[in-house]
Design an enzyme around this catalytic site. Structure first.
Site, PDB file in Angstrom:
ATOM      1  N   SER A 113      44.712  53.129  72.773  1.00 17.47           N
ATOM      2  CA  SER A 113      44.901  52.771  71.366  1.00 17.47           C
ATOM      3  C   SER A 113      43.570  52.665  70.649  1.00 17.47           C
ATOM      4  O   SER A 113      42.551  52.273  71.250  1.00 17.47           O
ATOM      5  CB  SER A 113      45.634  51.433  71.249  1.00 17.47           C
ATOM      6  N   TYR A 142      46.714  42.805  72.313  1.00 20.30           N
ATOM      7  CA  TYR A 142      47.181  44.173  72.548  1.00 20.30           C
ATOM      8  C   TYR A 142      45.998  45.113  72.752  1.00 20.30           C
ATOM      9  O   TYR A 142      45.948  45.871  73.732  1.00 20.30           O
ATOM     10  CB  TYR A 142      48.038  44.639  71.373  1.00 20.30           C
ATOM     11  N   LYS A 183      60.792  49.751  64.605  1.00 24.50           N
ATOM     12  CA  LYS A 183      59.595  48.934  64.824  1.00 24.50           C
ATOM     13  C   LYS A 183      59.455  47.763  63.861  1.00 24.50           C
ATOM     14  O   LYS A 183      58.550  46.948  64.011  1.00 24.50           O
ATOM     15  CB  LYS A 183      58.345  49.818  64.736  1.00 24.50           C
TER      16      LYS A 183
END
Length: 327
Positions: A113, A142, A183
């Protein structure tokens, strides 16, 4: 067959669609829950389904039929505060897949990411050097989990330990496109605001809290999901390519640009209001991201990335404005 973890999710389901359209056998490893996430897969032939907790046993029984693993599954909410859950899902499960693919000589392509870059103080170059990775400081758990696994992978390779036949980590930047509707708050602002813009309403963006950025002038590298899929397919076709790569356009654009493109795609004039950013978010907010594509290009990927206006227009016209917006 190809196993896709997170295969019912946003990027995962788009990869599954592309492989299924080619006639490939695809097994989805994911949790579908009680919402409409299943619709991400409804248009395509899926060979099988396995829940994440059952995957180790499934691999023990049927692993000989697996030709590649595409690992998109993760706790991807940047606001998630259960770090034990993040660690179990994003690090431990990823390590399990790495070890299995290494032991069975199976290619592994996984999602990293752009969140690994934190506030961007160290730049957005996908340098695979351990020292460069060690200098990155993600802004949330995250991002930390994705960086932790990147560092594990690079360390395994550096130590000369057994690795998958092919391995590649993909640092996706701000992806948008079909099948992101499950989402919620993590959807792109295009999906969140399409109905408002199409009805001629006014959308809201965060006001800037830095003097060097205008309201709506915060910059992101917005990448269309079709390009994310194309990079994955290219890697599968080029098994000698290894490494961690940015997946982006290489061109930062503002949120105001993004909303302007959305209004133009629905045939309306832009109407944007600016609201204060919540105070707790201000210290963790990225004002600029822009992926450097040098490593991906040097590895041989030559396809052009979709420009912002073209991507938003296709997304709106082919998907968001249709009765069935799923791919």
């Amino acid at each position: 067959m190809t196993i896709i973890t997170g295969g019912a999710g946003f990027i995962g389901s788009n990869i599954a669609a592309a492989l299924a359209d080619r006639g490939e056998e695809v097994v989805i490893c994911d949790r579908l829950g009680s919402g409409d996430k299943w619709r991400n897969l409804a248009k395509h032939l899926i060979t099988g389904f396995v829940s994440p907790q059952d995957l180790p046993g499934w691999l023990s029984a049927r692993g000989g039929s697996v030709k590649s693993v595409i690992h998109m599954g993760a706790i991807s909410a940047t606001t998630e505060t259960d770090v034990d859950l993040i660690t179990d899902t994003n690090i431990k499960f990823s390590t399990l897949l790495w070890d299995w693919c290494a032991a069975h000589d199976v290619p592994l392509i996984y999602a990293s990411s752009a969140a690994t870059y934190g506030d961007g103080a160290q730049g957005f170059v996908d340098d695979n050097d351990p020292a460069c990775l060690a200098r990155l400081r993600p802004l949330n758990a995250y991002g930390w989990s994705k960086l932790a696994f990147d560092r594990f992978v690079v360390d395994q390779v550096r130590r000369g330990r057994r690795r998958p036949r092919q391995w590649a980590g993909l640092k996706f930047f701000n992806a948008y496109g079909p099948n992101e509707y499950h989402k919620g708050e993590m959807m792109s602002v295009v999906a969140k605001n399409h109905a408002i813009a199409a009805a001629g309403g006014r959308v809201r963006l965060f006001r800037s809290h830095r003097p060097d950025y205008a309201d709506g002038g915060q910059l992101r590298d917005f990448v269309y999901v079709r390009d994310c899929v194309d990079v994955v397919l290219w890697l599968l076709e080029h098994p000698s390519v290894h490494g961690i790569f940015n997946v982006a356009t290489g061109q930062a654009r503002s949120f105001a640009d993004l909303m302007t493109a959305l209004y133009h795609a629905v045939g309306r004039e832009p109407a944007i209001d600016y609201i204060d950013m919540p105070a707790p978010l201000r210290t963790r907010y990225q004002y600029f991201t822009q992926g450097d594509l040098t490593r991906l290009r040097d590895a041989g990927y030559r396809a052009p990335m979709t420009g912002l206006e073209d991507g938003v227009t296709e997304y709106v016209q082919r998907f968001l404005s249709q009765p069935d917006p799923y791919r």
